[in-house]
Scaffold this motif. Structure first.
Motif, short mmCIF file in Angstrom:
data_model
loop_
_atom_site.label_atom_id
_atom_site.label_comp_id
_atom_site.label_asym_id
_atom_site.label_seq_id
_atom_site.Cartn_x
_atom_site.Cartn_y
_atom_site.Cartn_z
N LEU A 11 -30.10 -47.35 49.82
CA LEU A 11 -31.25 -46.50 49.46
C LEU A 11 -32.46 -47.30 50.23
O LEU A 11 -33.48 -46.72 50.73
N VAL A 12 -32.18 -48.35 50.29
CA VAL A 12 -33.43 -49.13 51.07
C VAL A 12 -33.84 -48.67 52.33
O VAL A 12 -34.79 -48.76 52.95
N LYS A 13 -32.66 -48.05 53.11
CA LYS A 13 -32.85 -47.79 54.33
C LYS A 13 -33.75 -46.52 54.39
O LYS A 13 -34.34 -46.23 55.69
N GLY A 14 -34.09 -45.83 53.27
CA GLY A 14 -34.87 -44.72 53.47
C GLY A 14 -36.22 -44.90 52.88
O GLY A 14 -37.16 -44.26 52.99
N GLY A 165 -34.31 -32.49 56.00
CA GLY A 165 -33.53 -33.60 56.87
C GLY A 165 -34.10 -34.57 57.19
O GLY A 165 -33.45 -35.56 58.19
N MET A 166 -35.23 -35.10 56.90
CA MET A 166 -35.86 -36.50 57.12
C MET A 166 -35.12 -37.41 56.02
O MET A 166 -34.57 -37.22 54.86
N THR A 167 -34.61 -38.62 56.85
CA THR A 167 -34.09 -39.65 56.20
C THR A 167 -34.84 -40.43 55.21
O THR A 167 -34.83 -41.79 55.50
N ASP A 168 -35.31 -39.90 53.96
CA ASP A 168 -35.98 -40.63 53.28
C ASP A 168 -35.06 -41.23 52.06
O ASP A 168 -33.96 -41.03 52.10
N ILE A 169 -35.73 -41.87 50.98
CA ILE A 169 -34.78 -42.33 49.98
C ILE A 169 -33.98 -41.26 49.19
O ILE A 169 -32.70 -41.52 49.11
N LEU A 170 -34.67 -40.22 49.06
CA LEU A 170 -33.67 -39.27 48.33
C LEU A 170 -32.69 -38.86 49.21
O LEU A 170 -31.63 -38.23 48.72
N TYR A 171 -32.98 -38.53 50.62
CA TYR A 171 -31.78 -38.14 51.57
C TYR A 171 -30.33 -39.14 51.36
O TYR A 171 -29.39 -38.76 51.38
N TYR A 172 -30.86 -40.43 51.51
CA TYR A 172 -29.80 -41.33 51.31
C TYR A 172 -29.09 -41.06 50.04
O TYR A 172 -27.72 -41.34 49.84
N GLY A 173 -29.93 -40.98 48.82
CA GLY A 173 -29.28 -40.65 47.72
C GLY A 173 -28.32 -39.36 47.59
O GLY A 173 -27.19 -39.58 47.03
#
Lengths: 220, 240
Positions: A11-14, A165-173
């Protein structure tokens, strides 16, 4: 506990994208609020009508629809490519909240006491000087509390960019959840905690802005 | 503009419109849920035990400052996986719970502002007349606290209407999802998405004007009625 250790670094990645989108939206959103707010007070009727139309359209439809429209429909309609999903997201958020906040700018300027304008005119100030030196500084303090509330609304709305499709926190979740559904409770709880931690300084700032706007003003 | 096609527009219109019932139904369901749940927040935060109140306030703050979209996903995807109390919920129910709980924290604040606006003398009077707690709330406080908040509550109905398309992400087939479906089938997103935007505008703009009128009317009414010295409503609407 193991699950948290596993989920956390993903999640940190986002976080970076979420914060980038948030900061860009805040800057553009406030800018838009002032531009539109002043345009609606302009003497030029065409300018007034056009900004009025912009404000009503963006306040009357929902953000997610605007985001999809900017991302999917606009490129087809005019052949304009916004360039990236980043700018589609930032534009949607800042145009939407800019429209709401322009109403705050407008009403705050209008609610500065009439005597102030008259006094400034009596001191032979030009229209621009009147606004810059007398009206605006008083109006800004009235805008502060509401502006603070919109910081948190903008943070919450950044989660929508994962839908394009942006790789934010929710995306990784979402990625973690789709790979292992049984992890979902840990994942989404942690996502919520991430957003809350980002919100904490904004909540603090909102309180500051509120107290700054009350400072030195006699309560009615 | 040469990519715009009226034929597709006319074809997509009835298709997208099929979702309007779900969108409006979900709006009303979420709104009613938030109205009722808002009351619960208002009362639990008045519990006279400090640590409890403190916990409640932080829970409210947490719900209010995290994205409703994530909360929706939590209820839809994660809730069934929670051991013990978890259960599978339909997309519609998940949306009612998710959006309803999120906005109930805002509505609870609206109620609170109404209750704070009730003059102190009214509380004292109800005590002096030996009213029970129940009578005090139902006969004295709430009848005065709620009417001034009606315009604000109306605003939240419109806000809720605009938040409901979020539910399309968990598969509630409202107008936005119908537009997405149409786009996926025919590979045309421009017209259906434009129709969704127009539908939102057509429904929310007149409601906003109506609420505005109501607000002005209420202001006048309450300003006239309240004796000098206590003007809860004009305070609530003062700029800044």
């Amino acid at each position: 506990m193991d699950a948290i250790v596993e989920v956390f670094p993903v999640l940190v990645k986002g976080v970076e994208i979420t914060i980038k989108v948030l900061l860009a939206s805040i800057v553009l959103g406030y800018l838009m609020a002032f531009i539109a707010g002043f345009c609606r007070l302009s003497n030029n009727i065409i300018l007034r009508k056009i900004t009025g139309f912009y404000v009503e359209v963006f306040r009357g439809t929902s953000l997610i629809v605007q985001l999809f429209w900017l991302y999917y429909a606009l490129p087809i309609l005019f052949g304009i490519e916004i360039g990236s999903d980043f700018w589609a997201g930032v534009l949607a958020i800042s145009l939407n909240y800019g429209a709401y906040m322009s109403e705050i700018v407008r009403s705050s300027i209008l609610s500065v006491a009439k005597g102030q304008t008259e006094a400034a005119t009596a001191l032979n100030m030009s229209r621009f000087q009147r606004m810059r030196l007398v009206i605006f500084p008083q109006a800004v303090r009235m805008m502060l509390p509401e502006f603070g509330n919109y910081l948190i609304l903008m943070l919450k709305s950044t989660s929508l960019v994962s839908l394009i499709g942006m790789t934010d926190i929710l995306y990784y979740g979402d990625i973690l959840r789709s790979s292992d559904l049984s992890q979902a409770p840990t994942v989404y709880l942690l996502v919520l905690v991430f957003y809350f931690i980002i919100a904490l300084p904004l909540i603090w700032l909102t309180k500051k802005m509120e107290s700054a706007s009350k400072k030195g003003v006699a309560s009615q | 503009m040469n990519n715009w096609s009226w034929e597709i527009f006319l074809e997509a219109f009835p298709y997208v419109l099929e979702g309007i019932g779900i969108t409006i139904g979900l709006t009303i369901a979420c709104y009613l849920f938030a109205l009722i749940f808002g009351f619960i927040w208002t009362f639990v935060r008045r519990i006279p035990v400090k640590p409890v109140r403190w916990v409640i306030l932080w829970i409210m703050e947490f719900i209010r400052s995290t994205p409703p979209l994530v909360q929706l996903f939590f209820i839809y995807y994660a809730w069934p996986m929670v051991p013990g109390i978890g259960m599978t919920l339909s997309p519609f129910t998940s949306a009612v719970l998710g959006l309803g709980i999120h906005y109930s924290t805002y509505i609870g604040e609206v109620y609170r502002s109404g209750i704070d606006g009730v003059d102190k003398g009214q509380w004292e009077a109800s005590r002096a007349l030996n009213f029970s707690t129940r009578q005090k709330w139902t006969k004295i406080i709430l009848p005065q606290a709620i009417p001034p908040t009606i315009p604000m509550l109306g605003n939240y109905l419109i806000i809720m209407f605009k938040e409901v398309p979020l539910a399309s992400t968990i598969g509630v087939v409202g107008i936005l999802q119908m537009a997405n479906n149409f786009g996926a089938e025919n590979w045309r997103y421009l017209e259906p998405l434009t129709i969704v935007a127009i539908l939102f505008l057509v429904l929310s703009y007149p409601s906003a004007i109506l609420i505005n009128k109501l607000e002005r009317k209420m202001n006048r009414r309450f300003d006239k009625k309240t004796p000098t010295g206590s003007k809860p409503i004009s305070k609530a609407n003062a700029p800044g």
